[in-house]
Scaffold this motif. Sequence first.
Motif, PDB file in Angstrom:
ATOM      1  N   ASP A  10       0.859  -1.048   0.096  1.00  0.00           N
ATOM      2  CA  ASP A  10      -0.066  -0.129  -0.044  1.00  0.00           C
ATOM      3  C   ASP A  10       1.038   1.403  -0.124  1.00  0.00           C
ATOM      4  O   ASP A  10       0.371   2.374  -0.136  1.00  0.00           O
ATOM      5  CB  ASP A  10      -0.845   0.259   1.191  1.00  0.00           C
ATOM      6  N   ASP A  11       2.217   1.122   0.015  1.00  0.00           N
ATOM      7  CA  ASP A  11       3.054   2.428  -0.221  1.00  0.00           C
ATOM      8  C   ASP A  11       3.540   2.324  -1.476  1.00  0.00           C
ATOM      9  O   ASP A  11       4.249   3.519  -1.686  1.00  0.00           O
ATOM     10  CB  ASP A  11       4.360   2.219   0.966  1.00  0.00           C
ATOM     11  N   ALA A  12       3.187   1.644  -2.491  1.00  0.00           N
ATOM     12  CA  ALA A  12       3.440   1.868  -3.791  1.00  0.00           C
ATOM     13  C   ALA A  12       2.773   2.819  -4.458  1.00  0.00           C
ATOM     14  O   ALA A  12       1.522   3.231  -4.165  1.00  0.00           O
ATOM     15  CB  ALA A  12       3.342   0.246  -4.429  1.00  0.00           C
ATOM     16  N   GLU A  13       3.521   3.647  -5.428  1.00  0.00           N
ATOM     17  CA  GLU A  13       2.940   4.929  -6.145  1.00  0.00           C
ATOM     18  C   GLU A  13       2.203   4.352  -7.294  1.00  0.00           C
ATOM     19  O   GLU A  13       2.875   3.912  -8.098  1.00  0.00           O
ATOM     20  CB  GLU A  13       4.026   5.834  -6.362  1.00  0.00           C
ATOM     21  N   GLY A  71       0.533  12.760   9.933  1.00  0.00           N
ATOM     22  CA  GLY A  71       1.606  13.297  10.672  1.00  0.00           C
ATOM     23  C   GLY A  71       2.270  14.233   9.873  1.00  0.00           C
ATOM     24  O   GLY A  71       3.475  14.681  10.659  1.00  0.00           O
ATOM     25  N   ILE A  72       2.065  14.597   8.752  1.00  0.00           N
ATOM     26  CA  ILE A  72       2.996  15.595   7.999  1.00  0.00           C
ATOM     27  C   ILE A  72       2.460  16.768   7.663  1.00  0.00           C
ATOM     28  O   ILE A  72       2.911  17.829   8.391  1.00  0.00           O
ATOM     29  CB  ILE A  72       3.266  14.841   6.725  1.00  0.00           C
ATOM     30  N   SER A  73       1.148  16.987   7.070  1.00  0.00           N
ATOM     31  CA  SER A  73       0.536  18.163   6.822  1.00  0.00           C
ATOM     32  C   SER A  73      -0.128  18.766   7.949  1.00  0.00           C
ATOM     33  O   SER A  73      -0.295  19.955   8.186  1.00  0.00           O
ATOM     34  CB  SER A  73      -0.334  18.046   5.500  1.00  0.00           C
ATOM     35  N   PRO A  83       0.657   5.582   9.452  1.00  0.00           N
ATOM     36  CA  PRO A  83       0.472   5.198   8.007  1.00  0.00           C
ATOM     37  C   PRO A  83      -0.239   6.347   7.108  1.00  0.00           C
ATOM     38  O   PRO A  83      -0.213   6.257   5.723  1.00  0.00           O
ATOM     39  CB  PRO A  83      -0.579   3.824   8.008  1.00  0.00           C
ATOM     40  N   ASN A  84      -0.956   7.421   7.703  1.00  0.00           N
ATOM     41  CA  ASN A  84      -1.880   8.195   6.916  1.00  0.00           C
ATOM     42  C   ASN A  84      -0.614   9.246   6.422  1.00  0.00           C
ATOM     43  O   ASN A  84      -0.637   9.769   5.297  1.00  0.00           O
ATOM     44  CB  ASN A  84      -2.676   9.106   7.821  1.00  0.00           C
ATOM     45  N   GLY A 140       7.112  -1.223  14.329  1.00  0.00           N
ATOM     46  CA  GLY A 140       5.487  -0.958  14.036  1.00  0.00           C
ATOM     47  C   GLY A 140       5.274   0.509  14.175  1.00  0.00           C
ATOM     48  O   GLY A 140       6.103   1.267  14.091  1.00  0.00           O
ATOM     49  N   ASP A 141       4.009   0.491  13.978  1.00  0.00           N
ATOM     50  CA  ASP A 141       3.474   2.189  14.064  1.00  0.00           C
ATOM     51  C   ASP A 141       3.213   2.666  15.230  1.00  0.00           C
ATOM     52  O   ASP A 141       2.580   2.037  16.096  1.00  0.00           O
ATOM     53  CB  ASP A 141       2.031   2.318  13.051  1.00  0.00           C
TER      54      ASP A 141
END
Length: 492
Positions: free
Chosen positions: A32-35, A60-62, A98-99, A376-377
């Motif tokens: 699910d991290d593949a573009e 956790g970024i924007s 993950p988000n 892990g997350d």
Amino acid sequence: MTVRSQSRLLRTLALGALGFTLLGGCEPYPVDDAEPMRASQESDIKIANSLSTAALVFNGISTNAQANLLMRTNALSTLFNNTSTADGNFIRNQLTDPNARQFMKYLVGCALSSSQTLPWQSSGGHSGVWMGGAGLCTQWRDIPPSAACMRQVSACILARNNAVNRRVELSVRGAHLDGTAFSLEEAPLLVEYDPDVPTTDMPIQSFNACATPTVGGERDCGWIKDRIGTCTPNSWVRLGAGSMAQDTSGLCTGPVLGKNKDIRAVLRVCSGIAGCDDEGPRFVAKSTGVCSPVQNPSVSFQCPASGYFNVMMAPWNSTESLGLLYVGEDSTAQNAAYPVSEAQAFRIREGAFYGNLFTRGVAAEVTVIPSKTGRGDGAREITHSLMSGSVYPQMYVCHDPGWVQGAAYATHRVCAIPDMGANCAAKLVGSCQAPTTGCGTFDAPPVTGDGDYDDCKDPDLTTWSEPVTVYLNGPCDLMPAGQVNLCKRHFP
């Protein structure tokens, strides 16, 4: 953006349509991290839309003040490839969310070009490489972004958001910062992902290689993507690759449509713009060779209700490679076209997306708690996890006036909880063509006829000059099942 298939094999089908006289018109990163975006040339943008609204609104970024500041003041390579600084380690920790990883996948796909990549790793043990695509801000990889760069990338990210958890193809219109327009493909390939299942970024089974040698047209492996066509719903259409065309009774009475050299081939027709498996929900027809010569397929079918179909092809024997397929159009065809352009396949103007994600004053804060085990997350803490309106103070969407319920449509498009107008990724402005609050241009230069909005206003009447305009294939592509009222249009 999409890859234009480059191979020594010319895979061009042409179509004939029966007239109305017959019948009416570190560790490997997770999947699910593949573009999913694939790219051809930098000025050509046709992208997939499957960034979840929840991930756009709370990540956790924007939606972390410190990470947001670091993004707007640093090169991406500095932040994501550096484990020796406090800033780099902070970003690594944020990527245990993950988000955050999903958000960054789409940011890189919008900002960087198809020749650029961004390696990354999280403090939770995830790692991978994000792939560039649209090339809207290629310099961001190596230097801090300009304000205009951030605005255009923000518009692209917002356009790729959806709340239906499905992969939906979009045609995005607009212009690069140097003034060159996003070009439209002359004959786009069909979509290889199933639009009716939750987002997995896994291709339809039929496009996978066959594990063992297999023959025939019923197999669900070893198929090749071809193009998209349009037709009048319920009319009869016929196409082929070097064989006589069949009439509505299946008799071989029509002209020879095209040529097929070298080996026996099979065809499959699916409804819409996405491929299908044999006898699946979008399956329409197939041909393993009926008319003379039998090695060359031809097929007749009734046009789907959507008015769109697409064609798959394969060698009869999965161990072989197709040679040259070429078909000339039936000169009597009046109600169908194959292949069609991107502009013909994506005709519904949805609206314009604009603003800046990378700014102060984001209304929520996502804090990622470091994992005690280092694997892990990490857990997340979210302030204001339920809030009315937009989380982002400078993100906006206006809807095309073609929607009967434009405000409701736009709310469902950008809000994670649309019935409450809550947890939204942008503020709703209204119609893109409203006299005072809409966009100043409805078909911006340099290309005439691509229908892109520009000079779009926010509620304070500030003008934004880097919007992206989205076109859809079907009016309900981005609405939840059961919300057909939201898809109604005054005009196409």
